[in-house]
Design an enzyme around this catalytic site. Structure first.
Site, PDB file in Angstrom:
ATOM      1  N   ASP A 159      28.091  79.433   0.525  1.00  0.00           N
ATOM      2  CA  ASP A 159      28.482  80.657   0.453  1.00  0.00           C
ATOM      3  C   ASP A 159      29.579  80.984  -0.794  1.00  0.00           C
ATOM      4  O   ASP A 159      30.527  80.090  -0.791  1.00  0.00           O
ATOM      5  CB  ASP A 159      29.339  81.056   1.713  1.00  0.00           C
ATOM      6  CG  ASP A 159      28.467  81.385   2.910  1.00  0.00           C
ATOM      7  OD1 ASP A 159      27.515  82.251   2.685  1.00  0.00           O
ATOM      8  OD2 ASP A 159      28.733  80.816   4.125  1.00  0.00           O
TER       9      ASP A 159
ATOM     10  N   MET B 139      32.251  83.429  -2.328  1.00  0.00           N
ATOM     11  CA  MET B 139      33.111  84.564  -1.831  1.00  0.00           C
ATOM     12  C   MET B 139      34.153  85.015  -3.022  1.00  0.00           C
ATOM     13  O   MET B 139      34.611  83.905  -3.770  1.00  0.00           O
ATOM     14  CB  MET B 139      33.791  84.377  -0.536  1.00  0.00           C
ATOM     15  CG  MET B 139      33.091  83.982   0.524  1.00  0.00           C
ATOM     16  SD  MET B 139      34.129  83.891   2.051  1.00  0.00           S
ATOM     17  CE  MET B 139      32.824  83.203   3.101  1.00  0.00           C
TER      18      MET B 139
ATOM     19  N   GLY C 137      32.495  86.861   5.380  1.00  0.00           N
ATOM     20  CA  GLY C 137      33.807  86.313   4.685  1.00  0.00           C
ATOM     21  C   GLY C 137      34.568  85.285   5.552  1.00  0.00           C
ATOM     22  O   GLY C 137      35.445  84.858   4.828  1.00  0.00           O
ATOM     23  N   PHE C 138      34.322  85.170   6.777  1.00  0.00           N
ATOM     24  CA  PHE C 138      34.959  84.018   7.380  1.00  0.00           C
ATOM     25  C   PHE C 138      34.012  83.192   8.155  1.00  0.00           C
ATOM     26  O   PHE C 138      33.000  83.753   8.712  1.00  0.00           O
ATOM     27  CB  PHE C 138      35.841  84.862   8.526  1.00  0.00           C
ATOM     28  CG  PHE C 138      36.969  85.419   7.694  1.00  0.00           C
ATOM     29  CD1 PHE C 138      38.061  85.001   7.478  1.00  0.00           C
ATOM     30  CD2 PHE C 138      36.673  86.737   7.654  1.00  0.00           C
ATOM     31  CE1 PHE C 138      39.276  85.753   6.545  1.00  0.00           C
ATOM     32  CE2 PHE C 138      37.795  87.787   6.822  1.00  0.00           C
ATOM     33  CZ  PHE C 138      38.857  87.044   6.515  1.00  0.00           C
ATOM     34  N   GLY C 139      34.268  82.053   8.317  1.00  0.00           N
ATOM     35  CA  GLY C 139      33.400  81.098   9.391  1.00  0.00           C
ATOM     36  C   GLY C 139      34.020  81.535  10.703  1.00  0.00           C
ATOM     37  O   GLY C 139      35.051  81.789  11.069  1.00  0.00           O
ATOM     38  N   GLY C 140      33.093  80.677  11.658  1.00  0.00           N
ATOM     39  CA  GLY C 140      33.567  80.371  13.083  1.00  0.00           C
ATOM     40  C   GLY C 140      33.418  81.804  13.932  1.00  0.00           C
ATOM     41  O   GLY C 140      34.079  81.709  14.972  1.00  0.00           O
TER      42      GLY C 140
ATOM     43  N   MET D  94      28.283  86.615  -2.000  1.00  0.00           N
ATOM     44  CA  MET D  94      29.134  87.594  -1.571  1.00  0.00           C
ATOM     45  C   MET D  94      30.131  88.292  -2.597  1.00  0.00           C
ATOM     46  O   MET D  94      31.500  88.083  -2.402  1.00  0.00           O
ATOM     47  CB  MET D  94      30.014  87.242  -0.253  1.00  0.00           C
ATOM     48  CG  MET D  94      28.988  87.112   1.026  1.00  0.00           C
ATOM     49  SD  MET D  94      29.690  86.475   2.507  1.00  0.00           S
ATOM     50  CE  MET D  94      29.605  84.429   2.285  1.00  0.00           C
TER      51      MET D  94
ATOM     52  N   ASP E  93      22.517  84.384   9.661  1.00  0.00           N
ATOM     53  CA  ASP E  93      23.610  83.645   9.345  1.00  0.00           C
ATOM     54  C   ASP E  93      24.989  84.225  10.315  1.00  0.00           C
ATOM     55  O   ASP E  93      25.008  85.629   9.867  1.00  0.00           O
ATOM     56  CB  ASP E  93      24.203  83.584   7.906  1.00  0.00           C
ATOM     57  CG  ASP E  93      25.337  82.738   7.506  1.00  0.00           C
ATOM     58  OD1 ASP E  93      25.749  81.968   8.394  1.00  0.00           O
ATOM     59  OD2 ASP E  93      25.983  82.997   6.572  1.00  0.00           O
ATOM     60  N   GLY E  94      25.412  83.520  10.692  1.00  0.00           N
ATOM     61  CA  GLY E  94      26.587  84.039  11.775  1.00  0.00           C
ATOM     62  C   GLY E  94      26.566  83.595  13.024  1.00  0.00           C
ATOM     63  O   GLY E  94      25.892  84.286  13.938  1.00  0.00           O
ATOM     64  N   GLY E  95      27.418  83.028  13.900  1.00  0.00           N
ATOM     65  CA  GLY E  95      27.510  82.376  15.120  1.00  0.00           C
ATOM     66  C   GLY E  95      26.351  81.656  15.504  1.00  0.00           C
ATOM     67  O   GLY E  95      25.762  81.946  16.771  1.00  0.00           O
TER      68      GLY E  95
ATOM     69  N   HIS F 174      24.519  82.283  -1.296  1.00  0.00           N
ATOM     70  CA  HIS F 174      24.582  83.714  -0.763  1.00  0.00           C
ATOM     71  C   HIS F 174      25.876  84.114  -1.494  1.00  0.00           C
ATOM     72  O   HIS F 174      27.069  83.551  -1.240  1.00  0.00           O
ATOM     73  CB  HIS F 174      25.050  83.536   0.739  1.00  0.00           C
ATOM     74  CG  HIS F 174      25.105  84.706   1.325  1.00  0.00           C
ATOM     75  ND1 HIS F 174      25.891  84.670   2.570  1.00  0.00           N
ATOM     76  CD2 HIS F 174      25.170  85.934   0.916  1.00  0.00           C
ATOM     77  CE1 HIS F 174      26.176  85.806   2.786  1.00  0.00           C
ATOM     78  NE2 HIS F 174      25.704  86.551   2.054  1.00  0.00           N
TER      79      HIS F 174
ATOM     80  N   GLY G 184      26.630  76.956  10.629  1.00  0.00           N
ATOM     81  CA  GLY G 184      28.084  76.072   9.698  1.00  0.00           C
ATOM     82  C   GLY G 184      28.678  75.320  11.039  1.00  0.00           C
ATOM     83  O   GLY G 184      28.390  74.046  11.286  1.00  0.00           O
ATOM     84  N   SER G 185      29.703  76.056  11.517  1.00  0.00           N
ATOM     85  CA  SER G 185      30.371  75.222  12.446  1.00  0.00           C
ATOM     86  C   SER G 185      29.867  74.329  13.541  1.00  0.00           C
ATOM     87  O   SER G 185      30.335  73.271  13.840  1.00  0.00           O
ATOM     88  CB  SER G 185      31.597  76.155  13.042  1.00  0.00           C
ATOM     89  OG  SER G 185      31.225  77.185  13.718  1.00  0.00           O
TER      90      SER G 185
ATOM     91  N   HIS H 154      23.038  75.824   2.610  1.00  0.00           N
ATOM     92  CA  HIS H 154      23.328  77.478   2.461  1.00  0.00           C
ATOM     93  C   HIS H 154      24.957  77.305   1.932  1.00  0.00           C
ATOM     94  O   HIS H 154      25.982  76.628   2.387  1.00  0.00           O
ATOM     95  CB  HIS H 154      23.432  78.106   3.852  1.00  0.00           C
ATOM     96  CG  HIS H 154      23.762  79.339   3.822  1.00  0.00           C
ATOM     97  ND1 HIS H 154      22.962  80.436   3.352  1.00  0.00           N
ATOM     98  CD2 HIS H 154      25.148  80.213   3.986  1.00  0.00           C
ATOM     99  CE1 HIS H 154      23.550  81.602   3.575  1.00  0.00           C
ATOM    100  NE2 HIS H 154      24.680  81.584   3.725  1.00  0.00           N
TER     101      HIS H 154
ATOM    102  N   SER I 158      25.513  75.548   6.613  1.00  0.00           N
ATOM    103  CA  SER I 158      26.228  76.193   5.855  1.00  0.00           C
ATOM    104  C   SER I 158      27.307  75.295   5.433  1.00  0.00           C
ATOM    105  O   SER I 158      28.297  74.947   6.392  1.00  0.00           O
ATOM    106  CB  SER I 158      26.797  77.255   6.530  1.00  0.00           C
ATOM    107  OG  SER I 158      27.632  78.080   5.634  1.00  0.00           O
TER     108      SER I 158
ATOM    109  N   MET J  25      23.049  89.121   8.599  1.00  0.00           N
ATOM    110  CA  MET J  25      24.343  88.882   8.833  1.00  0.00           C
ATOM    111  C   MET J  25      24.784  89.300  10.273  1.00  0.00           C
ATOM    112  O   MET J  25      24.555  90.301  10.476  1.00  0.00           O
ATOM    113  CB  MET J  25      25.376  89.371   8.028  1.00  0.00           C
ATOM    114  CG  MET J  25      25.540  88.970   6.501  1.00  0.00           C
ATOM    115  SD  MET J  25      25.577  87.127   6.341  1.00  0.00           S
ATOM    116  CE  MET J  25      26.948  87.029   7.078  1.00  0.00           C
TER     117      MET J  25
END
Length: 216
Positions: free
Chosen positions: A34, A36, A141-144, A67, A174-176, A65, A196-197, A32, A7, A136
């Site tokens: 994002d 927003m 809306g937020f990474g990490g 959003m 996507d997410g964590g 993606h 991502g992170s 990926h 991401s 999701m």
């Protein structure tokens, strides 16, 4: 084999083109991206001009993606900018079927995304319009953010739904996503891991991606 989609939200935006080449050189399958708009989600990230600007940096698949509210307004711009996949949110305002229809008319793969609280049943009316479902496992809306465990059952339910439908639809998450949660998502039925992170925090991203592909 699982597809790995780092991401770009976790990339260094001061050198986004270089970061995209880093992702591509590391053996990632997709990038990926994002998008927003500050309305569907609180943050604002990139638009079609940025996507177009980095398109020439790599021929990697662009998994965009959206959003954003009323996404049909921007489908053509992102398609023209070089998106290979365009995913819109089922929860967004606007005519979502029209957005999906336009995406495919423009020769781009169409995806639908669902937030953690949205049930799997909400996807069923869209199965004939899509090529991908993005689950999701954090609030968009937020990474990490930390991975939400309930996403695993949702992935399994979607896998059963898709298999019974006979449609060729990919499931992305996507997410964590990290080494542990990514493996569990793959076991639940995921085809694409957007991370991502965790990936951008690896000193050797290529080694981590190779490990995922060999062991998941």
């Amino acid at each position: 084999m699982v597809l790995v989609a780092p991401s770009m939200l976790s990339a260094d935006f001061s050198k986004l083109g270089e970061e995209l080449r880093r992702v591509s050189d590391a053996g990632a399958d997709w990038a990926h991206l994002d998008v927003m708009d500050g309305m569907f989600v609180p943050n604002i990230t990139i638009g079609p001009l940025v996507v177009k600007a980095i398109r020439n940096c790599s021929d990697i698949v662009f998994d965009v993606h959206l959003m954003i509210q009323d996404p049909v307004r921007y489908v053509r711009q992102f398609a023209d900018a070089g998106a290979d996949y365009l995913t819109v949110h089922i929860e967004a305002e606007g005519d979502i079927p029209a957005a999906l229809k336009l995406i495919r008319e423009l020769g781009v793969k169409a995806g639908i995304s669902i937030k953690p609280a949205t049930p799997v049943s909400a996807v069923e009316p869209y199965l004939d319009m899509i090529d991908l479902i993005l689950v999701m496992t954090v609030e968009p809306g937020f990474g990490g953010q930390s991975f939400k465990e309930e996403g695993l059952e949702k992935i399994s339910a979607l896998r059963r739904l898709i298999d019974s439908s006979g449609r060729d639809i990919l499931i992305s998450v996507d997410g964590g996503i990290n080494r542990e949660t990514g493996k569990r998502c793959k076991e639940a039925g995921v085809d694409v891991l957007a991370a991502g992170s965790y990936l951008f925090g690896r000193e050797d991203m290529a080694a981590e991606i190779r490990l995922w592909k060999e062991t998941f």
